[in-house]
Design an enzyme around this catalytic site. Sequence first.
Site, PDB file in Angstrom:
ATOM      1  CD  GLU A  47       4.258  -4.459   1.504  1.00 43.11           C
ATOM      2  OE1 GLU A  47       3.870  -4.124   2.644  1.00 43.11           O
ATOM      3  OE2 GLU A  47       4.450  -5.643   1.174  1.00 43.11           O
ATOM      4  CG  ASN A 108       4.556  -6.454  -2.515  1.00 42.77           C
ATOM      5  OD1 ASN A 108       4.977  -5.329  -2.738  1.00 42.77           O
ATOM      6  ND2 ASN A 108       3.982  -6.793  -1.379  1.00 42.77           N
ATOM      7  CE  LYS A 125       6.516  -8.824   1.310  1.00 43.06           C
ATOM      8  NZ  LYS A 125       5.250  -8.192   1.775  1.00 43.06           N
ATOM      9  CD  GLU A 143       2.266  -9.403   1.172  1.00 45.92           C
ATOM     10  OE1 GLU A 143       3.077  -9.324   0.249  1.00 45.92           O
ATOM     11  OE2 GLU A 143       2.528  -9.082   2.350  1.00 45.92           O
ATOM     12  CB  CYS A 169       6.595  -5.494   4.054  1.00 47.35           C
ATOM     13  SG  CYS A 169       5.670  -5.458   5.611  1.00 47.35           S
ATOM     14  CG  ASN A 194       1.360  -1.525   3.568  1.00 45.03           C
ATOM     15  OD1 ASN A 194       0.382  -0.787   3.564  1.00 45.03           O
ATOM     16  ND2 ASN A 194       2.286  -1.474   2.622  1.00 45.03           N
TER      17      ASN A 194
HETATM   18  N1  CDT Z   1       3.227  -6.586   4.173  1.00 50.49           N
HETATM   19  C1  CDT Z   1       3.867  -7.468   4.961  1.00 50.49           C
HETATM   20  O1  CDT Z   1       4.747  -8.166   4.505  1.00 50.49           O
HETATM   21  N2  CDT Z   1       3.458  -7.532   6.233  1.00 50.49           N
HETATM   22  C2  CDT Z   1       3.983  -8.506   7.154  1.00 50.49           C
HETATM   23  C3  CDT Z   1       2.894  -8.939   8.062  1.00 50.49           C
HETATM   24  C4  CDT Z   1       2.507 -10.295   7.727  1.00 50.49           C
HETATM   25  S1  CDT Z   1       1.269 -10.862   8.835  1.00 50.49           S
HETATM   26  C5  CDT Z   1       0.893 -12.311   8.076  1.00 50.49           C
HETATM   27  C6  CDT Z   1       5.109  -7.971   8.031  1.00 50.49           C
HETATM   28  O2  CDT Z   1       6.069  -8.701   8.233  1.00 50.49           O
HETATM   29  O3  CDT Z   1       5.008  -6.865   8.540  1.00 50.49           O
END
Ligand code: CDT
Length: 302
Positions: A47, A108, A125, A143, A169, A194
């Site tokens: 991502e 995203n 996303k 985000e 993600c 990420n």
């Molecule tokens: N990038 C991403 O979606 N990260 C989320 C962490 C969110 S923490 C508010 C994940 O699910 O890994």
Amino acid sequence: MARDLTIAVCQTGPIQKSAQRSETVDRLVALLERAAAAGAEIAVFPELALTTFFPRWRIDDQAEIEAFFEPAMPGPQTQRLYDTAARLKIGFALGYAELTRVDGGRFNTMDLVGQDGKLVGRYRKIHVPGSSEPEPGTTVHLERRYFEPGNLGFPVFVYRGVRVGMAICNDRRWPETYRMLCLNGAEIVLIGYNTPLLLDEAPALAHLRMFHNHLPMQAGAYQNTVWVAAAAKAGVEDGQALIGGSCIIAPTGEIAAQAISLDDEVIVHRADLDLIAVCRKVNFDFARYRRPDQYRLIADQV
Ligand code: CDT
């Protein structure tokens, strides 16, 4: 005739804010070359693979924000990656921040690019996590400040005769993602992520971060009889530790290959697509056993 597709997951180490786009693209090109040399026919990158994970900051300056976004793909900086794909006949899925040309929408996004270096399909996303302003006691994850929720559904694209879907993600934690993609016919789901190692809001769960990374992807693969290939952006990026654990998961739910570093790394596995039918027959013959008339709440209630 047996069907298979050799998949590469191209994990990246951290991409610091100070990195020039051209340096980052150099790294992605090197990973794609390694994937092709290992016999892969398709590769997946993380991502937001072109920049640092900028939603960890509250940024107000519009020019600074826009510098993280791609107004065109490929653009002058990313063209080399597409040229490499065409030269080596290896397609890829790449996560990036998309700025739409017509109305300035911000998503995203992950693009699937074919073995000719041309766009095959796009996913935006759906499950955009975090908030639009920092929230006390919570790891800053904005985000929702920078991205609109995806508006393209869960599309599936034909890539070298194989039906491929994508997820980004946080999407990987939601069973609906896999079920929607697989009802649309996906045989492989490509994921980029990420994921912070530590969350201020849940210190008691810190030891479970990797378990909670793999658990939903293994369950999603098993319960939907689909191959899952997931690429992390890993390591300490601008002071924040991101988990690795990039992997390729079989429709049995087993991890077939897993990254062993927090750095740029390529893992490769030949995905046996015939295994999907075997697993489906054992437990998950959708056409025969699913009872959508009994599942109305899933679609009607948040
Ligand atoms: N990038 C991403 O979606 N990260 C989320 C962490 C969110 S923490 C508010 C994940 O699910 O890994």
